[in-house]
Every structure is written in structure tokens, then in C-alpha cells.
Motif scaffolding. Structure first.
Motif, short mmCIF file in Angstrom:
data_model
loop_
_atom_site.label_atom_id
_atom_site.label_comp_id
_atom_site.label_asym_id
_atom_site.label_seq_id
_atom_site.Cartn_x
_atom_site.Cartn_y
_atom_site.Cartn_z
N PRO A 194 -22.60 28.05 67.94
CA PRO A 194 -21.63 27.50 67.34
C PRO A 194 -20.15 27.86 67.84
CG PRO A 194 -22.36 29.38 66.48
CD PRO A 194 -23.23 28.92 67.41
N ILE A 195 -19.27 26.80 68.15
CA ILE A 195 -17.87 27.00 69.07
C ILE A 195 -17.06 27.90 68.32
CG2 ILE A 195 -15.97 25.63 69.88
CD1 ILE A 195 -17.86 23.43 70.45
N ASP A 196 -16.71 27.86 67.15
CA ASP A 196 -15.79 28.47 66.48
C ASP A 196 -16.12 30.02 66.67
OD1 ASP A 196 -13.96 26.18 65.49
OD2 ASP A 196 -16.01 25.97 64.59
N VAL A 197 -17.34 30.68 66.46
CA VAL A 197 -17.63 31.77 66.32
C VAL A 197 -17.72 32.23 67.90
CG1 VAL A 197 -19.73 33.18 66.08
CG2 VAL A 197 -19.30 31.55 64.64
N PHE A 198 -18.16 31.47 69.03
CA PHE A 198 -18.30 31.98 70.08
C PHE A 198 -16.76 31.91 70.95
CE2 PHE A 198 -22.96 31.03 70.17
CZ PHE A 198 -23.29 32.21 70.50
N ASN A 199 -15.91 31.27 70.43
CA ASN A 199 -14.46 31.34 70.68
C ASN A 199 -13.94 32.45 70.45
OD1 ASN A 199 -12.46 29.68 72.34
ND2 ASN A 199 -11.36 29.83 70.49
N TYR A 200 -14.39 32.97 69.29
CA TYR A 200 -13.85 34.40 68.81
C TYR A 200 -14.52 35.48 69.77
CZ TYR A 200 -11.65 37.82 65.64
OH TYR A 200 -11.11 38.90 65.24
N VAL A 201 -15.62 35.21 69.82
CA VAL A 201 -16.53 36.37 70.36
C VAL A 201 -15.97 36.39 72.07
CG1 VAL A 201 -18.67 36.94 71.53
CG2 VAL A 201 -18.53 36.12 69.23
N THR A 202 -15.64 35.36 72.67
CA THR A 202 -15.11 35.40 73.94
C THR A 202 -13.92 35.97 74.18
OG1 THR A 202 -16.22 33.35 74.66
CG2 THR A 202 -14.31 33.82 75.69
N TRP A 203 -12.85 35.77 72.89
CA TRP A 203 -11.58 36.39 73.05
C TRP A 203 -11.77 37.98 73.05
CZ3 TRP A 203 -8.96 38.37 68.49
CH2 TRP A 203 -7.75 38.86 68.58
N LYS A 204 -12.62 38.31 72.19
CA LYS A 204 -12.79 39.83 71.92
C LYS A 204 -13.62 40.47 73.12
CE LYS A 204 -12.21 41.88 68.50
NZ LYS A 204 -11.05 42.38 68.14
N LEU A 205 -14.48 39.72 73.80
CA LEU A 205 -15.05 40.53 75.03
C LEU A 205 -14.30 40.12 76.25
CD1 LEU A 205 -18.42 38.96 74.78
CD2 LEU A 205 -17.95 41.17 74.24
N LEU A 206 -13.38 39.49 76.51
CA LEU A 206 -12.42 39.19 77.53
C LEU A 206 -11.20 40.01 77.31
CD1 LEU A 206 -12.62 35.43 78.54
CD2 LEU A 206 -13.71 37.26 79.52
N GLY A 207 -10.80 40.19 76.13
CA GLY A 207 -9.46 40.94 75.79
C GLY A 207 -8.16 40.04 76.48
#
Length: 303
Positions: free
Chosen positions: A119-132
Motif C-alpha cells: 500500500p503506497i501511502d503506508v510505504f511512502n511513510y515507511v520509506t521516509w522513516k527508514l531513509l531520514g
């Protein structure tokens, strides 16, 4: 400007590379994928196909080659299957997204990232948290929802698709909020009837169900590629064009700790500004419910 596509051997990754390549707006498109044989064939085929129409180079790459990319598109995911909604991919695709983000942190500079994994909205947030990285450079792909909104309205009303303007915001899924009240035709309000809005909503919902029932195990490669190319072109040309994307919200418009679809002005540094029109009371309530839904899914994978 250079583009990297993770999942470049797949339908969405390769089709996006070709559509963007035809626009002749980038110096190079680098394709990364575990399937080296298919990836190699795409690079050989596309490289020749683009010669008469574009100077964009298509190359085969590893993560270490993405260090000079300005835009990175993530299309990698588990194989498509019949689902009732896109959130069913959450746990399976989490195991794909985490190592991708780890590799990006190791090998690349801060770039604009387009998340296309459901799910794009969830993984967009996860990507932001993981990348910083800068949140304005982390974008989730949900433009298909707006295309289908305009398609459905054109189908219901008989109006010409190309003269319609409007946005679908919220979740790339069941929590999408269709902004019927703010839609225009040739720049003028169209004032849909309640019956037309209901018919339009049903048409888009039925479209997804019908597509899933085909069990083709195929994502919407052409539609998504055309829309992704529009986003990439807006970034590469620093156009400021307003396009709906899922973005990280940290207090904007009253939402925090979530990624949701919003109309945004795009440029070479990602999001320039949010261009959300004034919402009706009903639309605001729908968006509030969607925000809570996405937050719950985010919290289920981020400890």
C-alpha cells in the motif's frame, strides 16, 4: 538529470522507463532488478528503440550505480494477485521495502523518491522513516486515482476527459476522497448531481473489482507509466505543475504522522507547496477518517 528505477525488469518499471525515455528530458535512466536476464533484454531493446527519438541513455545498474541519480522510482513488489484491496500486500511487501531502503541509504545521495509499492501511502511513510531524507522529496504515486475520477465523470456526464480538472486525494485505496464539488470543465464548475457523483464513484469501484477478477497477475503498467512519466517530467523540468501525490504530513492542513494524497506543486526539489482546495464538511470528515486508517496501518509496521 538521471533517473534510477528499482524493479526495472518488471512491467511497471520497464514501461515507465520507456515512456519517460521517449520524452527526451533525462540524461540517463538506470534500471536495477534481481532478474538480470530480463533486465538485460530490456536495456538492449529499449536502448535501440529510443535512438531515433531521444538522447536518453538506458543502462543496467546496481544500487552502487545510483549515487548520481536525482530521482529514484521504487516499483519492486511481490507478484500481483487477486486482492480485495491493496492493503493485503502490506506484510509481504514490507520484506522488500526494508532492504531497498537500506541499500539506498548505503549507496545513494539524498534524491527524490517515488514510491509505487502497495500500500503506497503506508510505504511512502515507511520509506521516509527508514531513509531520514527531506520529506518533500518522498512522494507516493497515486495519480491513477485522479485519472479514474476524471474518466468516470466523463463517462457519466458525456463531457470530454481532456477538459475536466479535479483531484482525488486521501488513500490510494478504499479511503480515497473524490473532490466532486471542486471539479471544473474548461475552468468552470460542473456541479455534478448527487446521482452523477454516486454513479461515478460506483464506476471507479467496479473498475477495480473487474480488473482484479480477471486474475491476470498484471499491474496497470501502461496507465501507471504514463502518469509516473508526468510526475517525473514535472520534477525534471521544475515546472511547478500541480499533481496529486501521497506526501508526508507533519502538521500541514491539520494532519501529522501520516502520508496521504494531496494536490502538490512539483519541481526539482520535490514538493514546492500543497495546493489543497477548500474542502466541504463531508470531504473533511472523509479525509479525517482516511488519515486515521492510514495511521493505524503505519503503526502496525513501525514500532
Amino acid at each position: 538529470m538521471k533517473l534510477g528505477i528499482i524493479g526495472g525488469a518488471g512491467l511497471l518499471g520497464s514501461t515507465t522507463a520507456f515512456v519517460v525515455g521517449m520524452k527526451d528530458i533525462l540524461d540517463e535512466i538506470k534500471l536495477v532488478d534481481l532478474n538480470k536476464s530480463v533486465l538485460g533484454s530490456h536495456v538492449m531493446d529499449m536502448g535501440q528503440a529510443l535512438l531515433p527519438i531521444s538522447k536518453t541513455k538506458i543502462t543496467m545498474a546496481d544500487y552502487s550505480d545510483l549515487s548520481d541519480c536525482d530521482i529514484i522510482v521504487i516499483t519492486a513488489s511481490l507478484p500481483e494477485r487477486k486482492v480485495d484491496n491493496r492493503n493485503e500486500y502490506l506484510q509481504g511487501n514490507l520484506g522488500i521495502m526494508k532492504p531497498i531502503c537500506e541499500s539506498l541509504r548505503e549507496f545513494t545521495k539524498e534524491a527524490i523518491v517515488l514510491t509505487c509499492t502497495n500500500p503506497i501511502d503506508v510505504f511512502n511513510y515507511v520509506t521516509w522513516k527508514l531513509l531520514g531524507w527531506n520529506k518533500n522529496k518522498i512522494l507516493g504515486f497515486d495519480l491513477n486515482d485522479t485519472l479514474r475520477l476524471k474518466w468516470s465523470v466523463a463517462s457519466v456526464t458525456g463531457l470530454e476527459y481532456g477538459k475536466l480538472n479535479g483531484y482525488c486525494i486521501g488513500e490510494h485505496g478504499d479511503g480515497q476522497v473524490r473532490l466532486f464539488d471542486q471539479m471544473t470543465y474548461e475552468g468552470r464548475p460542473i456541479n455534478l448531481t448527487d446521482e452523477q457523483a454516486i454513479s461515478s464513484t460506483k464506476l471507479t469501484a467496479d473498475w477495480f473489482r473487474t480488473y482484479q477478477e480477471l486474475e491476470s497477475k498484471r499491474t496497470t503498467g501502461w496507465t501507471s507509466a504514463v502518469n509516473l512519466a508526468e510526475i517525473i517530467e514535472a520534477i525534471a523540468t521544475d515546472s511547478g505543475k500541480v499533481i496529486p501525490c501521497s506526501i508526508i504530513l507533519t502538521g500541514e492542513n491539520g494532519y501529522e504522522g501520516v502520508s496521504m494524497g494531496m494536490p502538490v506543486s512539483l519541481g526539482k526539489d520535490g514538493v514546492k507547496e500543497i495546493a489543497l482546495p477548500e474542502l466541504t464538511t463531508t470531504q473533511k470528515e472523509q479525509l479525517n477518517n482516511t488519515a486515521e486508517k492510514i495511521k493505524g496501518l503505519i503503526n502496525s509496521v513501525i514500532q
